[in-house]
Design a protein around this motif. Structure first.
Motif, mmCIF file in Angstrom:
data_model
loop_
_atom_site.group_PDB
_atom_site.id
_atom_site.type_symbol
_atom_site.label_atom_id
_atom_site.label_comp_id
_atom_site.label_asym_id
_atom_site.label_seq_id
_atom_site.Cartn_x
_atom_site.Cartn_y
_atom_site.Cartn_z
ATOM 1 N N PRO A 207 0.952 -1.217 -0.092
ATOM 2 C CA PRO A 207 -0.004 -0.027 -0.099
ATOM 3 C C PRO A 207 0.847 1.301 0.111
ATOM 4 O O PRO A 207 0.495 2.349 -0.753
ATOM 5 C CB PRO A 207 -0.844 -0.137 1.269
ATOM 6 N N LYS A 208 1.957 1.446 0.920
ATOM 7 C CA LYS A 208 2.816 2.340 0.889
ATOM 8 C C LYS A 208 3.500 2.716 -0.535
ATOM 9 O O LYS A 208 3.514 3.816 -0.973
ATOM 10 C CB LYS A 208 4.093 2.204 2.019
ATOM 11 N N ASP A 211 0.890 4.074 -2.979
ATOM 12 C CA ASP A 211 0.324 5.586 -2.632
ATOM 13 C C ASP A 211 1.521 6.289 -2.884
ATOM 14 O O ASP A 211 1.370 7.534 -3.513
ATOM 15 C CB ASP A 211 0.137 5.603 -0.812
ATOM 16 N N GLY A 214 1.039 6.573 -6.686
ATOM 17 C CA GLY A 214 -0.049 7.455 -6.786
ATOM 18 C C GLY A 214 -0.023 9.043 -6.441
ATOM 19 O O GLY A 214 -0.611 9.916 -7.043
ATOM 20 N N ARG A 215 0.861 9.428 -5.898
ATOM 21 C CA ARG A 215 1.071 10.885 -5.278
ATOM 22 C C ARG A 215 1.668 11.643 -6.632
ATOM 23 O O ARG A 215 1.805 12.767 -6.583
ATOM 24 C CB ARG A 215 1.950 11.184 -4.345
ATOM 25 N N ASN A 217 0.351 11.579 -9.302
ATOM 26 C CA ASN A 217 -0.816 11.880 -10.319
ATOM 27 C C ASN A 217 -0.467 11.764 -11.788
ATOM 28 O O ASN A 217 -1.223 12.225 -12.660
ATOM 29 C CB ASN A 217 -1.165 13.535 -10.231
ATOM 30 N N VAL A 222 0.757 4.776 -12.258
ATOM 31 C CA VAL A 222 -0.107 4.032 -11.297
ATOM 32 C C VAL A 222 -0.553 2.535 -11.917
ATOM 33 O O VAL A 222 -0.356 1.581 -11.185
ATOM 34 C CB VAL A 222 -1.310 4.722 -11.167
ATOM 35 N N SER A 258 -4.522 0.484 -0.028
ATOM 36 C CA SER A 258 -3.927 1.715 -0.566
ATOM 37 C C SER A 258 -4.825 2.872 -0.684
ATOM 38 O O SER A 258 -6.033 2.625 -0.882
ATOM 39 C CB SER A 258 -3.148 1.612 -1.683
ATOM 40 N N LYS A 259 -4.517 4.066 -0.516
ATOM 41 C CA LYS A 259 -5.362 5.156 -0.698
ATOM 42 C C LYS A 259 -5.874 5.396 -2.221
ATOM 43 O O LYS A 259 -6.704 6.024 -2.663
ATOM 44 C CB LYS A 259 -4.973 6.646 -0.124
ATOM 45 N N SER A 260 -4.964 4.813 -3.210
ATOM 46 C CA SER A 260 -4.879 4.854 -4.578
ATOM 47 C C SER A 260 -5.779 3.630 -5.224
ATOM 48 O O SER A 260 -5.745 3.512 -6.419
ATOM 49 C CB SER A 260 -3.825 5.159 -5.175
ATOM 50 N N HIS A 261 -6.498 3.019 -4.477
ATOM 51 C CA HIS A 261 -7.248 1.659 -4.797
ATOM 52 C C HIS A 261 -8.248 2.127 -5.720
ATOM 53 O O HIS A 261 -8.348 1.276 -6.733
ATOM 54 C CB HIS A 261 -7.733 0.887 -3.634
#
Length: 419
Positions: A207-208, A211, A214-215, A217, A222, A258-261
């Protein structure tokens, strides 16, 4: 014609015919997966007068990629938090259903005179319930907010994990060719060690990593990163003797943390749809329709066995866990209705390791077509039947179908119902 040109020609034929058949089945309001299987049957080597594809091994290779992407996206629906929240009731019901159907399916297979691994992989295939099909049917019928639907989702989550894990064990045992207790124990231990290691180590790193990507953009980064996780974990699983399907599924579970899932899922869907279509087309291409008279009766017997085993185990285990009669009946009908795409994955898993006979895959394909077609009707009639059962204390549920229709009166019938 060069080999590269032949592959491009086959790919063009597959995509054109698959799209036409998918459109036909969409128009007649049937699942497009059936259209893909029929497309495969039309272009395959077993349909006269000749095969429209020349490079079946390439098609099968692309189908393997389809399995990885299909199970990866399924895993994206089940973050670890959701797995923990499904509850004790769902765990007991799913375990009872999976192993109860597996045991009865194996006994019936042996009674029909099938070989050991034929019976084993067939039993595993009929133990599967398609989460996607069941939930989509419930949504279309305006039943997704029903109390029983919450229980269904929890049971389906755990059942998927059990089936994928058992597939890995069965393939490992089939490859070793030794049915000694210690070898079976080693196979089970490898699967459990893989799952434990993936969830423990992977949950702290994957997940890290996703993410971090993902940051940026950048969607291209991704998708490359999450596919690297999917195929990387599938490769590791394959190297230690565990199914690639299991590796892909748990890769999806880790990315879901992850926050980007959500972005990863949206980006993965087009690739999944394309390669999943190739997977189902390849299943159809491997179906020898001349063998249909030989396996249609056993297929119908196994469908009846699956329905009886699933309904019985779900209903009675739910009752034992304190679930009301009405909710238990609804869950029983819904979970007994469908085999779905994972059934084909398990059947192909047996064929890939050379453990099953040639007729097993087309038999499961025929069963999948029949059960997928029947699922909406079984669930709808089952829900109506359940309503006649006297509700127990705390089991009365508000009708959700009528309000759903009012919400969509002026819009599309596929408009999602808002809470």
């Amino acid at each position: 014609m060069t080999e590269a040109a032949a592959v491009i020609q086959d790919f063009a034929i597959i995509m054109v015919i698959a799209s036409v058949m998918a459109l036909v089945f969409y128009k007649i309001k049937q699942p497009m997966v059936i259209g893909y299987i029929v497309a495969g049957m039309l272009i395959g080597p077993y349909t006269p007068p000749f095969s429209l594809v020349t490079q079946l091994e390439v098609v099968n290779l692309l189908a393997e990629i389809g399995i990885v992407l299909l199970l990866f996206v399924v895993g994206l629906e089940y973050p670890i938090a959701k797995l923990r929240s499904v509850g004790k009731k769902a765990l007991v019901i799913a375990t009872t259903e999976a192993f109860g159907t597996l045991a009865l399916g194996y006994v019936v297979g042996q009674a029909m005179g099938l070989a050991f691994f034929d019976s084993l992989f067939l039993a595993l295939s009929i133990s599967v319930t398609s989460t996607v099909i069941v939930m989509r049917v419930l949504e279309e019928l305006g039943m997704i907010r029903d109390k029983a639907s919450v229980l269904l989702l929890g049971v389906a989550v755990i059942e998927d994990i059990i089936i994928v894990s058992l597939l890995a064990v069965f393939q490992s045992v089939a490859v070793s060719g030794d049915l000694a207790i210690q070898d079976i124990a080693i196979s089970i231990g490898l699967v459990l060690a893989f799952i434990g290691g993936a969830l423990f180590i992977g949950s702290k790193t994957v997940p890290k990593f996703v993410d971090l990507i993902g940051r940026t953009n950048h969607h291209d980064l991704v998708i490359v990163a999450v596919l690297g996780v999917a195929f990387g974990l599938s490769f590791i699983a394959n190297q230690i003797g565990v199914s690639v399907a299991a590796g892909a599924f748990f890769a999806g579970v880790l990315v879901a943390e992850s926050k980007s899932h959500a972005v990863a899922r949206v980006l993965s869907m087009p690739l999944r749809d394309m390669f999943a279509a190739l997977f189902f087309v390849s299943i159809g291409a491997l179906m020898d329709i001349s063998m249909l008279p030989m396996f249609i009766v056993p297929a119908l017997i196994l469908i009846a066995t699956s329905f009886a085993a699933k309904f019985g185990t779900v209903y009675f285990s739910a009752k034992l866990m304190g679930v009301g009669k009405r909710t238990s009946a609804k869950a029983g009908f819904a979970l007994s209705a469908s085999g779905g795409e994972l059934a084909l994955v398990t059947a192909k898993g047996g064929a890939d390791v050379g453990a099953t006979s040639a007729f097993i895959l087309p038999m499961v394909g025929a069963m999948t077509i029949i059960t997928t077609f029947l699922s909406p009707y079984v669930i709808k009639m089952g829900w109506k039947f359940a309503k006649r059962i006297k509700a127990e204390a705390g089991e009365e549920e508000p009708s959700v179908a009528a309000p759903a229709k009012e919400e969509n009166k002026e819009g599309s019938p596929d408009t999602p119902h808002k809470p």
